[in-house]
Design a protein around this motif. Sequence first.
Motif, PDB file in Angstrom:
ATOM      1  N   GLU A 766       0.841  -1.202   0.000  1.00 54.44           N
ATOM      2  CA  GLU A 766       0.000   0.000   0.000  1.00 54.44           C
ATOM      3  C   GLU A 766       0.877   1.252   0.000  1.00 54.44           C
ATOM      4  O   GLU A 766       0.602   2.225  -0.719  1.00 54.44           O
ATOM      5  CB  GLU A 766      -0.929   0.003   1.205  1.00 54.44           C
ATOM      6  CG  GLU A 766      -1.880   1.210   1.231  1.00 54.44           C
ATOM      7  CD  GLU A 766      -2.829   1.196   2.432  1.00 54.44           C
ATOM      8  OE1 GLU A 766      -3.746   2.007   2.449  1.00 54.44           O
ATOM      9  OE2 GLU A 766      -2.615   0.345   3.339  1.00 54.44           O
ATOM     10  N   GLU A 767       1.940   1.243   0.803  1.00 56.40           N
ATOM     11  CA  GLU A 767       2.845   2.397   0.852  1.00 56.40           C
ATOM     12  C   GLU A 767       3.520   2.607  -0.497  1.00 56.40           C
ATOM     13  O   GLU A 767       3.700   3.744  -0.949  1.00 56.40           O
ATOM     14  CB  GLU A 767       3.893   2.184   1.938  1.00 56.40           C
ATOM     15  CG  GLU A 767       3.330   2.284   3.356  1.00 56.40           C
ATOM     16  CD  GLU A 767       4.337   1.844   4.411  1.00 56.40           C
ATOM     17  OE1 GLU A 767       4.111   2.119   5.593  1.00 56.40           O
ATOM     18  OE2 GLU A 767       5.352   1.196   4.044  1.00 56.40           O
ATOM     19  N   ALA A 768       3.897   1.495  -1.149  1.00 53.68           N
ATOM     20  CA  ALA A 768       4.517   1.590  -2.468  1.00 53.68           C
ATOM     21  C   ALA A 768       3.555   2.210  -3.473  1.00 53.68           C
ATOM     22  O   ALA A 768       3.925   3.066  -4.286  1.00 53.68           O
ATOM     23  CB  ALA A 768       4.963   0.205  -2.941  1.00 53.68           C
ATOM     24  N   ALA A 769       2.295   1.771  -3.426  1.00 55.79           N
ATOM     25  CA  ALA A 769       1.285   2.326  -4.339  1.00 55.79           C
ATOM     26  C   ALA A 769       1.066   3.805  -4.060  1.00 55.79           C
ATOM     27  O   ALA A 769       0.945   4.618  -4.982  1.00 55.79           O
ATOM     28  CB  ALA A 769      -0.023   1.557  -4.199  1.00 55.79           C
ATOM     29  N   VAL A 773       1.538   6.949  -6.627  1.00 54.60           N
ATOM     30  CA  VAL A 773       0.473   7.935  -6.835  1.00 54.60           C
ATOM     31  C   VAL A 773       0.972   9.334  -6.475  1.00 54.60           C
ATOM     32  O   VAL A 773       0.660  10.318  -7.165  1.00 54.60           O
ATOM     33  CB  VAL A 773      -0.767   7.556  -5.995  1.00 54.60           C
ATOM     34  CG1 VAL A 773      -1.755   8.717  -5.934  1.00 54.60           C
ATOM     35  CG2 VAL A 773      -1.436   6.318  -6.581  1.00 54.60           C
ATOM     36  N   SER A 774       1.756   9.431  -5.421  1.00 56.49           N
ATOM     37  CA  SER A 774       2.301  10.724  -5.017  1.00 56.49           C
ATOM     38  C   SER A 774       3.170  11.318  -6.116  1.00 56.49           C
ATOM     39  O   SER A 774       3.094  12.513  -6.416  1.00 56.49           O
ATOM     40  CB  SER A 774       3.120  10.555  -3.731  1.00 56.49           C
ATOM     41  OG  SER A 774       3.809  11.748  -3.430  1.00 56.49           O
ATOM     42  N   LYS A 775       3.988  10.475  -6.758  1.00 58.40           N
ATOM     43  CA  LYS A 775       4.843  10.966  -7.837  1.00 58.40           C
ATOM     44  C   LYS A 775       4.005  11.436  -9.032  1.00 58.40           C
ATOM     45  O   LYS A 775       4.341  12.422  -9.688  1.00 58.40           O
ATOM     46  CB  LYS A 775       5.822   9.867  -8.254  1.00 58.40           C
ATOM     47  CG  LYS A 775       6.926   9.630  -7.229  1.00 58.40           C
ATOM     48  CD  LYS A 775       7.811   8.466  -7.617  1.00 58.40           C
ATOM     49  CE  LYS A 775       9.024   8.366  -6.697  1.00 58.40           C
ATOM     50  NZ  LYS A 775       8.716   8.295  -5.276  1.00 58.40           N
ATOM     51  N   ILE A 778       2.503  14.748  -8.033  1.00 57.09           N
ATOM     52  CA  ILE A 778       3.518  15.810  -8.118  1.00 57.09           C
ATOM     53  C   ILE A 778       3.689  16.251  -9.568  1.00 57.09           C
ATOM     54  O   ILE A 778       3.779  17.449  -9.867  1.00 57.09           O
ATOM     55  CB  ILE A 778       4.863  15.326  -7.536  1.00 57.09           C
ATOM     56  CG1 ILE A 778       4.751  15.163  -6.015  1.00 57.09           C
ATOM     57  CG2 ILE A 778       5.991  16.286  -7.884  1.00 57.09           C
ATOM     58  CD1 ILE A 778       5.943  14.472  -5.376  1.00 57.09           C
ATOM     59  N   LEU A 779       3.719  15.274 -10.469  1.00 55.24           N
ATOM     60  CA  LEU A 779       3.819  15.590 -11.896  1.00 55.24           C
ATOM     61  C   LEU A 779       2.623  16.427 -12.343  1.00 55.24           C
ATOM     62  O   LEU A 779       2.778  17.441 -13.035  1.00 55.24           O
ATOM     63  CB  LEU A 779       3.897  14.293 -12.712  1.00 55.24           C
ATOM     64  CG  LEU A 779       3.784  14.457 -14.234  1.00 55.24           C
ATOM     65  CD1 LEU A 779       4.945  15.290 -14.775  1.00 55.24           C
ATOM     66  CD2 LEU A 779       3.764  13.082 -14.911  1.00 55.24           C
ATOM     67  N   ARG A 780       1.415  16.013 -11.945  1.00 58.10           N
ATOM     68  CA  ARG A 780       0.216  16.751 -12.351  1.00 58.10           C
ATOM     69  C   ARG A 780       0.235  18.178 -11.800  1.00 58.10           C
ATOM     70  O   ARG A 780      -0.114  19.140 -12.499  1.00 58.10           O
ATOM     71  CB  ARG A 780      -1.039  16.019 -11.858  1.00 58.10           C
ATOM     72  CG  ARG A 780      -1.299  14.708 -12.558  1.00 58.10           C
ATOM     73  CD  ARG A 780      -2.480  13.962 -11.963  1.00 58.10           C
ATOM     74  NE  ARG A 780      -3.740  14.594 -12.318  1.00 58.10           N
ATOM     75  CZ  ARG A 780      -4.921  14.191 -11.850  1.00 58.10           C
ATOM     76  NH1 ARG A 780      -4.977  13.194 -10.989  1.00 58.10           N
ATOM     77  NH2 ARG A 780      -6.015  14.785 -12.214  1.00 58.10           N
ATOM     78  N   ALA A 781       0.639  18.316 -10.543  1.00 56.75           N
ATOM     79  CA  ALA A 781       0.704  19.650  -9.938  1.00 56.75           C
ATOM     80  C   ALA A 781       1.705  20.531 -10.676  1.00 56.75           C
ATOM     81  O   ALA A 781       1.448  21.716 -10.921  1.00 56.75           O
ATOM     82  CB  ALA A 781       1.083  19.533  -8.459  1.00 56.75           C
ATOM     83  N   LEU A 891       8.440  13.530 -14.399  1.00 56.77           N
ATOM     84  CA  LEU A 891       7.909  12.514 -15.321  1.00 56.77           C
ATOM     85  C   LEU A 891       8.723  11.231 -15.232  1.00 56.77           C
ATOM     86  O   LEU A 891       8.173  10.124 -15.135  1.00 56.77           O
ATOM     87  CB  LEU A 891       7.914  13.065 -16.750  1.00 56.77           C
ATOM     88  CG  LEU A 891       7.470  12.127 -17.870  1.00 56.77           C
ATOM     89  CD1 LEU A 891       6.100  11.534 -17.590  1.00 56.77           C
ATOM     90  CD2 LEU A 891       7.463  12.856 -19.206  1.00 56.77           C
ATOM     91  N   ASN A 892      10.043  11.354 -15.240  1.00 58.50           N
ATOM     92  CA  ASN A 892      10.917  10.173 -15.175  1.00 58.50           C
ATOM     93  C   ASN A 892      10.772   9.448 -13.840  1.00 58.50           C
ATOM     94  O   ASN A 892      10.808   8.212 -13.783  1.00 58.50           O
ATOM     95  CB  ASN A 892      12.372  10.583 -15.402  1.00 58.50           C
ATOM     96  CG  ASN A 892      12.622  11.077 -16.809  1.00 58.50           C
ATOM     97  OD1 ASN A 892      11.873  10.726 -17.728  1.00 58.50           O
ATOM     98  ND2 ASN A 892      13.635  11.893 -17.008  1.00 58.50           N
ATOM     99  N   ALA A 893      10.600  10.216 -12.766  1.00 58.86           N
ATOM    100  CA  ALA A 893      10.451   9.595 -11.450  1.00 58.86           C
ATOM    101  C   ALA A 893       9.174   8.760 -11.383  1.00 58.86           C
ATOM    102  O   ALA A 893       9.170   7.625 -10.885  1.00 58.86           O
ATOM    103  CB  ALA A 893      10.429  10.670 -10.363  1.00 58.86           C
ATOM    104  N   ALA A 894       8.075   9.326 -11.908  1.00 58.16           N
ATOM    105  CA  ALA A 894       6.809   8.581 -11.918  1.00 58.16           C
ATOM    106  C   ALA A 894       6.915   7.354 -12.807  1.00 58.16           C
ATOM    107  O   ALA A 894       6.461   6.262 -12.457  1.00 58.16           O
ATOM    108  CB  ALA A 894       5.681   9.492 -12.389  1.00 58.16           C
ATOM    109  N   ARG A 895       7.549   7.527 -13.969  1.00 58.35           N
ATOM    110  CA  ARG A 895       7.644   6.407 -14.928  1.00 58.35           C
ATOM    111  C   ARG A 895       8.551   5.296 -14.404  1.00 58.35           C
ATOM    112  O   ARG A 895       8.311   4.119 -14.661  1.00 58.35           O
ATOM    113  CB  ARG A 895       8.173   6.917 -16.279  1.00 58.35           C
ATOM    114  CG  ARG A 895       8.258   5.852 -17.356  1.00 58.35           C
ATOM    115  CD  ARG A 895       6.892   5.256 -17.624  1.00 58.35           C
ATOM    116  NE  ARG A 895       6.969   4.095 -18.502  1.00 58.35           N
ATOM    117  CZ  ARG A 895       7.203   2.866 -18.093  1.00 58.35           C
ATOM    118  NH1 ARG A 895       7.423   2.612 -16.807  1.00 58.35           N
ATOM    119  NH2 ARG A 895       7.232   1.867 -18.961  1.00 58.35           N
ATOM    120  N   ALA A 896       9.588   5.645 -13.645  1.00 58.15           N
ATOM    121  CA  ALA A 896      10.498   4.628 -13.105  1.00 58.15           C
ATOM    122  C   ALA A 896       9.857   3.869 -11.948  1.00 58.15           C
ATOM    123  O   ALA A 896      10.137   2.678 -11.740  1.00 58.15           O
ATOM    124  CB  ALA A 896      11.801   5.285 -12.647  1.00 58.15           C
TER     125      ALA A 896
END
Length: 911
Positions: A766-769, A773-775, A778-781, A891-896
């Motif tokens: 759950e924490e990983a998910a 989602v947080s990343k 952050i990208l959306r913001a 973007l790269n952080a979320a994608r990784a």
Amino acid sequence: MTEGQTVTDVAILDWIKKFNAAKGWDTLSVPKPEMLGIKHPGGKLKSSPKSLFAANRDDLGNREDIQKQLDTVKSEVSELKRKLGENLTAAEIETLQEQLLIKLDEQQEQEAELALFDRFDRLTKQVIAAEESIPQDLLAVETSIMDLRDKVEKTPADLSKLDPAELSRLRDFHDMVSGNVERARQEVIPLVQSTEDGTETKLFAAINSKEYKLLFGMLEEAILLLQLGKLAEAKDRIQTVSDKLSEYRTARTGAQPISQQEQLDPALDEILMHCGGLVGTLKHSGFEKCAALREEEVKKLTGRIRTERNAKTPYLAEMFKGEATELLNVLRQDVEAMHKVQSLLGEAMQDSQAMLANGHVHRPKRIQDKIQKYDRGPKSADNVVAALEIRDYARERLKESLAEDLDRAAVKPADLKKTHDGLAARYLKLATELKKLPAEVKSEIDLMILASGQLLDSNSVDALKQADRYLRSIDIFIKNIEGYPTVYADFQKRIDKIETEIKKIGVDYGAYEIGMRAEMDDDCKQLKTSYMTLNQKQVLDRIVALETDVANFRRLCSELRGKKRVAFKMADALNETLDKIGKTLKSSFSNGFITFDGYYGSLRGEVATARADVEKRTESLIEKGTETLITLKTKIDKTRTDLEKMRTDKAKLDPATSLALNAFLIDARGAQAEHDADESKKKDFQAARSEVKAEITEAKKKFAKIKSDPSDLDALETERLNLIKEIEASGAYVDGLKRMTALFPRVRKLAATADDAAEILDGTLEEAAKSCVSKVEILRAHVRGFFDGVIRRAAETTNGNQFDDKSTGYDEAKIKAFLASIVSALPQKAIDDLPSAAALVVKPGLGLAERRDARKAALAHTRALMAVLDGFSPLNHLRVNPFESTAANHLNAARAALPRLEMRLLTAIKE
């Protein structure tokens, strides 16, 4: 199909196999206009009119402004009507009525403009609504197909136990809907766009490539459901495809959906619908005459049924079902004949292409002319016979052209076959001798004998020529063995000896003439792989030549080593002389501005360059470096002598010498200043190199913790060590510090990547998910604030902001719409539901089935986000934006992070 067998007798499994082989839904795309025979100056076929509708809407201006103008006009109309109710003269009434008519016209114009704005707004929203879920739908279909395929492999249904009539109806329904999708795929919609010069017509696909993939993916789902015996679900899935097709066409183009079948009688409607679909298939495939004939029969039958229904005649199904079924069977036979014709003409075209490839022109042209002139008539049997004649004609022409090719090439297959068999027999007789051969020699000949036999079965002249070359090589090999049984073993011993000697030279003189040694090594390896198919004299000549070359090469390397040592001694002596010059400078030429502590000028660099040439250890560079050192010795010795004269008695110097010495001193003083600056940064450089080392070590621990490949960090460590070596040799600590400092952000970036990975891998699921989602959030913001925080700031000038200057053409609204499309593309449902779904996957006490369902949902959300991050083109544009921002990093952080979560989800349930 055997004689007397109809289409209905063909096994449903054959039909399934044909669909799977023909479609390959995930590789299909919308065709280009030229493939559809469309010529239009508007350019290439567009996939979505969304931007056109939005542009037309934007051209109308601001809706609020239009609404304000309409409200104003309405208010003025009301005021005029009120005034007309007062006591007025005839002239005043006439004036007010004229004004009222003008205002009413303005009101109609404003209302029409507002309605047009609303229309384009509605069309834009319809297109967005139709397209926004397609990436997720595609992912869901792909996941479903993979799941269904697994089930079909494990527990396929016995289709023979299903109702044959139901199977037949499902097949026809599937064919009809897939035909409708194909026709919609090739339908082109012309839409008009307003431009500064008037209007421009652009062509759009009725359904775009992703929708096309999705629809055919759903059709494949139907096939798989059928293979599981789920007839009702398969039919529902096909109906969903039909409904979605209508939805896409209506929402995206404003066009009407494919017309619905007239309802006459429940037992007859489906048969007539299948008939109509098969007629469409014939038309679409170019069999218009046959289609027209059957279409007329379908219309007549439909008309008779309609007449009886209107007369309220009972038992319509009993009255017409036999006739309708017979017509359906005839149409199926027509379609089967159509496929046969296409197959026969395809074979004829292949034969034509084979002849063209071999240089023939006239025969292929005659075949192509026959194919082009082929008349698809109204009778299926006649069509098949005519196509069969063309196929047979093509085969005869292919045989004739092959015979000519063989004759021209002087290749006789029968003779080659005889030669092959004879050589194979001789080869078998050498069994005792062959046992003594090196394994690779026998393996090569075995392969040649096998390959030549296979090539002789081909109709290709090139293949037969290659077989002939193989047979000649085999013949040479066998003759060599027959005349000298140990010849190949002896050859191999000598070649191995040459190979060993080359390796020894590499050990003794590894750095000398590396390229020349590599060439000899290649020659040796080439001979080692080919000597068994050459005649003995050729092999012997090449072995002797190689032995000579290797011996000469060893002597050359020995000579070069001696020359290199002499050159290095010369360079060392020159550096000692320069050291003495440095002492002279220190004792006699220091002043208040520059205090010499040695000599660091350009002559040092010239000596170092010459020494570096010699260090490369090739014959040419050793010669070049040595010549340079000899020239430098003369120059340096003269400089030292002249410098002593200047120190003791300037009067003895001639003007040219004095000028040269002054230039030397200027260079020496500049070099001393640079050296002083470098020395001042030496400790900083040493500290920086230790800090970089410490950060690399710490980052490696993080990589080890997440079991990730540390090769990028190893490369940075190698770069660090090479930089240390280079700077300590040159003393350029200023430049070294700058380059060493530049390594810090690269190491830290890799360490941050490991931290992000650990965050996903170490916590609960759950924490990983939540971290993923947080990343994404952050990208959306960041994207939401990208215009005001980045782009608008970049547009600031001394004269104000360029977005405020209308003459620049910068469109703030369009840029914000572009950024908003990125935010809306990331599915909110996936963001909202992913953490809770991930938590259920490992929830204690939850059943295995429920946990699997939760994992399936979590994977779908994860992959939906990954699909957008990977495939949404505005995001790719954002990734390479020219502004100074952290958008690409977010973007790269979320994608990784997402693939790591996907892996944890996949391994979360131990089954």
